[in-house]
Every structure is written in C-alpha cells, then in structure tokens.
Motif scaffolding. Sequence first.
Motif, PDB file in Angstrom:
ATOM      1  N   TRP A 147      -4.053   1.994  -3.329  1.00  0.00           N
ATOM      2  CA  TRP A 147      -3.991   2.900  -4.469  1.00  0.00           C
ATOM      3  C   TRP A 147      -2.886   3.933  -4.282  1.00  0.00           C
ATOM      4  O   TRP A 147      -2.101   4.185  -5.205  1.00  0.00           O
ATOM      5  CB  TRP A 147      -5.350   3.573  -4.651  1.00  0.00           C
ATOM      6  CG  TRP A 147      -5.405   4.569  -5.766  1.00  0.00           C
ATOM      7  CD1 TRP A 147      -5.272   5.926  -5.667  1.00  0.00           C
ATOM      8  CD2 TRP A 147      -5.606   4.296  -7.152  1.00  0.00           C
ATOM      9  NE1 TRP A 147      -5.380   6.515  -6.898  1.00  0.00           N
ATOM     10  CE2 TRP A 147      -5.581   5.537  -7.844  1.00  0.00           C
ATOM     11  CE3 TRP A 147      -5.794   3.133  -7.893  1.00  0.00           C
ATOM     12  CZ2 TRP A 147      -5.745   5.634  -9.208  1.00  0.00           C
ATOM     13  CZ3 TRP A 147      -5.962   3.232  -9.269  1.00  0.00           C
ATOM     14  CH2 TRP A 147      -5.940   4.464  -9.901  1.00  0.00           C
ATOM     15  N   GLN A 148      -2.818   4.535  -3.096  1.00  0.00           N
ATOM     16  CA  GLN A 148      -1.778   5.515  -2.825  1.00  0.00           C
ATOM     17  C   GLN A 148      -0.392   4.872  -2.867  1.00  0.00           C
ATOM     18  O   GLN A 148       0.567   5.461  -3.399  1.00  0.00           O
ATOM     19  CB  GLN A 148      -2.013   6.166  -1.460  1.00  0.00           C
ATOM     20  CG  GLN A 148      -3.289   6.977  -1.372  1.00  0.00           C
ATOM     21  CD  GLN A 148      -3.303   8.146  -2.342  1.00  0.00           C
ATOM     22  OE1 GLN A 148      -2.248   8.737  -2.638  1.00  0.00           O
ATOM     23  NE2 GLN A 148      -4.477   8.486  -2.858  1.00  0.00           N
ATOM     24  N   ALA A 149      -0.283   3.662  -2.317  1.00  0.00           N
ATOM     25  CA  ALA A 149       1.010   2.974  -2.337  1.00  0.00           C
ATOM     26  C   ALA A 149       1.427   2.610  -3.758  1.00  0.00           C
ATOM     27  O   ALA A 149       2.615   2.673  -4.110  1.00  0.00           O
ATOM     28  CB  ALA A 149       0.936   1.709  -1.469  1.00  0.00           C
ATOM     29  N   THR A 150       0.465   2.252  -4.599  1.00  0.00           N
ATOM     30  CA  THR A 150       0.780   1.909  -5.987  1.00  0.00           C
ATOM     31  C   THR A 150       1.225   3.129  -6.771  1.00  0.00           C
ATOM     32  O   THR A 150       2.101   3.046  -7.640  1.00  0.00           O
ATOM     33  CB  THR A 150      -0.453   1.266  -6.661  1.00  0.00           C
ATOM     34  OG1 THR A 150      -0.872   0.138  -5.895  1.00  0.00           O
ATOM     35  CG2 THR A 150      -0.123   0.818  -8.072  1.00  0.00           C
ATOM     36  N   LEU A 151       0.634   4.299  -6.501  1.00  0.00           N
ATOM     37  CA  LEU A 151       1.061   5.521  -7.168  1.00  0.00           C
ATOM     38  C   LEU A 151       2.509   5.865  -6.817  1.00  0.00           C
ATOM     39  O   LEU A 151       3.253   6.383  -7.660  1.00  0.00           O
ATOM     40  CB  LEU A 151       0.148   6.685  -6.767  1.00  0.00           C
ATOM     41  CG  LEU A 151      -1.298   6.612  -7.273  1.00  0.00           C
ATOM     42  CD1 LEU A 151      -2.095   7.790  -6.753  1.00  0.00           C
ATOM     43  CD2 LEU A 151      -1.337   6.563  -8.796  1.00  0.00           C
ATOM     44  N   GLN A 152       2.917   5.540  -5.599  1.00  0.00           N
ATOM     45  CA  GLN A 152       4.290   5.799  -5.188  1.00  0.00           C
ATOM     46  C   GLN A 152       5.251   4.761  -5.747  1.00  0.00           C
ATOM     47  O   GLN A 152       6.424   5.036  -5.950  1.00  0.00           O
ATOM     48  CB  GLN A 152       4.387   5.809  -3.658  1.00  0.00           C
ATOM     49  CG  GLN A 152       3.560   6.914  -3.012  1.00  0.00           C
ATOM     50  CD  GLN A 152       3.573   6.823  -1.503  1.00  0.00           C
ATOM     51  OE1 GLN A 152       4.266   5.983  -0.925  1.00  0.00           O
ATOM     52  NE2 GLN A 152       2.813   7.694  -0.847  1.00  0.00           N
ATOM     53  N   GLN A 153       4.743   3.544  -5.996  1.00  0.00           N
ATOM     54  CA  GLN A 153       5.592   2.461  -6.501  1.00  0.00           C
ATOM     55  C   GLN A 153       4.843   1.721  -7.609  1.00  0.00           C
ATOM     56  O   GLN A 153       4.319   0.631  -7.416  1.00  0.00           O
ATOM     57  CB  GLN A 153       5.948   1.487  -5.363  1.00  0.00           C
ATOM     58  CG  GLN A 153       6.935   0.413  -5.777  1.00  0.00           C
ATOM     59  CD  GLN A 153       7.192  -0.555  -4.639  1.00  0.00           C
ATOM     60  OE1 GLN A 153       6.771  -0.329  -3.516  1.00  0.00           O
ATOM     61  NE2 GLN A 153       7.883  -1.646  -4.931  1.00  0.00           N
ATOM     62  N   PRO A 154       4.755   2.341  -8.803  1.00  0.00           N
ATOM     63  CA  PRO A 154       3.950   1.734  -9.878  1.00  0.00           C
ATOM     64  C   PRO A 154       4.560   0.478 -10.478  1.00  0.00           C
ATOM     65  O   PRO A 154       3.861  -0.298 -11.121  1.00  0.00           O
ATOM     66  CB  PRO A 154       3.868   2.862 -10.921  1.00  0.00           C
ATOM     67  CG  PRO A 154       5.093   3.682 -10.674  1.00  0.00           C
ATOM     68  CD  PRO A 154       5.350   3.620  -9.202  1.00  0.00           C
ATOM     69  N   GLU A 155       5.831   0.269 -10.283  1.00  0.00           N
ATOM     70  CA  GLU A 155       6.476  -0.915 -10.848  1.00  0.00           C
ATOM     71  C   GLU A 155       6.332  -2.101  -9.893  1.00  0.00           C
ATOM     72  O   GLU A 155       5.934  -1.972  -8.743  1.00  0.00           O
ATOM     73  CB  GLU A 155       7.960  -0.628 -11.115  1.00  0.00           C
ATOM     74  CG  GLU A 155       8.198   0.558 -12.033  1.00  0.00           C
ATOM     75  CD  GLU A 155       7.645   0.344 -13.420  1.00  0.00           C
ATOM     76  OE1 GLU A 155       7.569  -0.830 -13.842  1.00  0.00           O
ATOM     77  OE2 GLU A 155       7.296   1.323 -14.073  1.00  0.00           O
ATOM     78  N   GLY A 156       6.684  -3.259 -10.401  1.00  0.00           N
ATOM     79  CA  GLY A 156       6.673  -4.451  -9.555  1.00  0.00           C
ATOM     80  C   GLY A 156       5.300  -5.104  -9.479  1.00  0.00           C
ATOM     81  O   GLY A 156       4.500  -5.045 -10.424  1.00  0.00           O
ATOM     82  N   GLU A 157       4.989  -5.695  -8.326  1.00  0.00           N
ATOM     83  CA  GLU A 157       3.783  -6.495  -8.172  1.00  0.00           C
ATOM     84  C   GLU A 157       2.607  -5.713  -7.602  1.00  0.00           C
ATOM     85  O   GLU A 157       1.541  -6.280  -7.380  1.00  0.00           O
ATOM     86  CB  GLU A 157       4.073  -7.688  -7.237  1.00  0.00           C
ATOM     87  CG  GLU A 157       5.189  -8.592  -7.724  1.00  0.00           C
ATOM     88  CD  GLU A 157       5.483  -9.700  -6.729  1.00  0.00           C
ATOM     89  OE1 GLU A 157       5.012  -9.584  -5.574  1.00  0.00           O
ATOM     90  OE2 GLU A 157       6.152 -10.673  -7.108  1.00  0.00           O
ATOM     91  N   MET A 158       2.769  -4.431  -7.340  1.00  0.00           N
ATOM     92  CA  MET A 158       1.734  -3.682  -6.651  1.00  0.00           C
ATOM     93  C   MET A 158       0.430  -3.631  -7.442  1.00  0.00           C
ATOM     94  O   MET A 158      -0.658  -3.798  -6.889  1.00  0.00           O
ATOM     95  CB  MET A 158       2.220  -2.267  -6.356  1.00  0.00           C
ATOM     96  CG  MET A 158       3.307  -2.186  -5.291  1.00  0.00           C
ATOM     97  SD  MET A 158       2.699  -2.697  -3.674  1.00  0.00           S
ATOM     98  CE  MET A 158       1.476  -1.432  -3.366  1.00  0.00           C
ATOM     99  N   VAL A 159       0.512  -3.403  -8.761  1.00  0.00           N
ATOM    100  CA  VAL A 159      -0.699  -3.282  -9.567  1.00  0.00           C
ATOM    101  C   VAL A 159      -1.484  -4.585  -9.558  1.00  0.00           C
ATOM    102  O   VAL A 159      -2.701  -4.610  -9.340  1.00  0.00           O
ATOM    103  CB  VAL A 159      -0.340  -2.864 -11.008  1.00  0.00           C
ATOM    104  CG1 VAL A 159      -1.588  -2.908 -11.889  1.00  0.00           C
ATOM    105  CG2 VAL A 159       0.273  -1.483 -11.021  1.00  0.00           C
TER     106      VAL A 159
END
Length: 462
Positions: free
Chosen positions: A211-223
């Motif tokens: 969740w924290q990593a996705t907030l830092q990098q919302p684009e791409g495949e993270m979500v």
Amino acid sequence: WNVELSLRLWREACQAHSAGALQLVHWSLSPLLAAEGKLSQSSQSSKSSISLTDRDLLLTQALQSLKAGLQDGWGALIAGSMEMLSLLLVLLSESKQHEKTQSKQAQKANQTKSRQAKKDKEAKANANAEKADQHTTDPEVSESEQLQSHRQLLLSTAQQLLAPPQSNAMSNAITDNWTGVMRQSIRLLYRLSLPKEAAPRLLTLLLQQWWQATLQQPEGEMVGKMLFLAAEAAFATQERMEQGREELARKAAASCVRGGRRRPPMSADATALEEAEAEDEDDKQEEHAQEEDELVAIAGGEASAAAEAVREQVAAIAAGPLIGEGLFAALTPLAVHVLSESLVLNENDSSAAKAAAAGVERETEERYAAWRYLSAVGSLSPTFVEEHLALLLKIASCSPDGQLRMHAIVTLGDWITKFPHIVEASGSTILYEALTDPCLSVRRAGASVLSSLLLEIGRASC
C-alpha cells in the motif's frame, strides 16, 4: 504410483526448460500429496502409499528445483517447487506427529501395566522406559530440527518474494508466471506458519508495505498486483475456514460414533492402552476445552449449539486482521473504483463501441485483479456482499468488457450459493439474462452457473 518415474520426468522437464512438462508433473503429484496429508491428519498414516524414502527423495528434488528456479528467475519452476515443498513438509510433520502420539500412547500403556505389577518392580520398569526414550528420541530430534530448518527457509523465501518490487530483487528477477509464484507463496505461508494465526498477520504487514509503495508509485502495475495479492490472501483465508469446518465435522462424526456404539470387552493390553489414551486426553483437555465442548454438544444431539460455535469461529476469522476494519477496508474503495471505471465507455470511440456491441474481451490486469478481490472478500463476508451486490449486478449486465461480465456471472453464482437470502432475489434475473448475452463466454458462464444451482436444489430436495 512410481516415484522414480516422477522424479525422472521432473529432472528432464527442468533440463529441457519445459514449462508444460513441469506443470504436468506437478499436477500429477499435488493431488497425491494432498490426499496423503489428509490421511495423516485423520490418524491413518499407516495406509500411506508413499514411503518415507520416497518422501525424502521428493523433498530433495523440490529443494534443488526451488534453488535452480530462483537462480534462473523461472517462475513456473519456483511456483511448482514451492507447492510441492509445502505439501511435503505438512505431510512429513503430520507423519512425525502421528508417530510420536503412537509412541507416547504405547509408553503410557506400558506404564499402566507396570503399575498393576508389584511395587518393587515399578521403579525399575520406569527407569528402563526413560532410558529407552533417551535412545529413541535423539534421531527424532535431529530430524525434527531438519524439518524446522526447511520450514524456516521456505517461509523466509515466500516473504521475500511477496515483498514490494522496489526493494525486491528476487521477485523482479522472475521472468514468467509471476501470479503463480505469488499465489503459491501465500498458500505456503498459510500451510507452514506456526501458529496458524501468524499467516494473516504477516500478510497484513506485507500488504501494508504494498500500500505504501503504491502511494509512492500509483502508475503502472502496482495497483493491479496489490489487488491480486489481496485477493489471493482472501482466497487462502477462505480455504483455511473450509478446512476448519471439515476438521470439526470429522471430529464430530467420530465423537458420535464413539458415543453411540457399545464397545466390546477388551483384553488387559487393550485396557491398558485405553487407559493410556484417556490419560493423554486429560493432559490436552485444558488446551482444547472449547473444541471438546463442541464435540460433546454434537454427540449429545445439540447440533444447533455446535453449528453456532462454527459460525462464531468463521465470524472471528472474518473480523480478523485482513477482513472487517482491517486492511481490506482500505483496499475495497480502490477495487470499487477500478471496476466502476470499467463501466464507462467512451462514446466518441467508435471502435470501442463496436467492441462493446460484439462483446469482445478487453480485460486489463487491474480489472481482473479487482474482480478477484471483490469475489474473494465477498465469499468471506455477507456484509461485504450486501454493500457491493449492486456493483456486481451492474457489471454483470452493463460492463462493455465481455470477459469481465463473464467473471461477474461466476462470482454471482458463488455468492448465491453462500448467501442465498441476500443475493438470490436480485441475482437470479441477471443469471437468466446472461443466457442471451452477445458474448459467448458470458452465455456459457450463465448456463454453467444455473445448471450448478439447479443441481444443488435437486440434492437439497432429496
């Protein structure tokens, strides 16, 4: 079943780097090992068709394959090896536990017989028993330490693979079958973590990192990847709940048989063994007090009280660190947003309009992950189903993505089976409408779900 043939095929598949052959070997071994594990759990390990030597050979091969897969980044080999290792370690642990229980019961039976003899021989008999214990437990201790070492290695590997990709060289090196590796890593955590409650807590921490990593990098495949992991965690939780129900039902049935059948007269040895088992049960009485109360209730005819206890256990799991007010409560709005976006069709895009009319499948990874999340969490929580049933019905009937409509129909059938009082009234109409959907996969899904529901109704009426 020929272990030598399986091992030879396994090695040849690794040498040829053939994912298809490797998958075939794993498909042939997984059901067998899972069945052997159930036999061990039901105290029937003496009927096992896999010898200890064969289990050790399979364990060695699986460890070598996991190491090779991690070095090469071959996801198919990593996922298959982790599944084999988790099943083998569960099987070996259950077998060792069964052997220790039998040994302990035999020792107590001997002690009971010695107490019936003369008092002057009792001290000598106990001393001999203690010496025998010292000689027999040393190799068991070393073997248990080896199993514990393998367990810790696998748990550590699974945690590293499940970590966010920003600081995860091991996961980033995987070149194929990322979803399979993540799925087997989560299952491994649930199978091997001790105590059992540790797996949901650990997954909660890992998902918080995502969740924290996705907030830092919302684009791409993270979500999409984060929602996929959350869905797999929910499916693993559901599997754990089903196993708990089966175990409780099995013990309840055994208790009913013991309570309703008159036992024949026993010999002196059998009496001693029976007394030893009774003493062993007394030692565990305090630890398993709640479970024993449920079994007594079922054996005495109070099935409703036992069923209520099962429901309370399921509710406790559903209110645990993953469900309820936990991390899933934060992920749900994200999944709902992704699925809601799939309902929006750009009317100015003529090609998209044609694709929607033809029911062409245009599914993205994020939508697939969000659907799996919705399906998995809904299977655990009736409250979740009530809150998001309208969205699922809208997706099943209005989404321009044919593949997503098909998945929604399948999920709708699953929810109707689990929570008919919530879903059946509004969901049945959508299922019948799916039979005339322009997309072939949706029509097939609707026919399959309706057929399954009708079969269930027929079985219930019989």
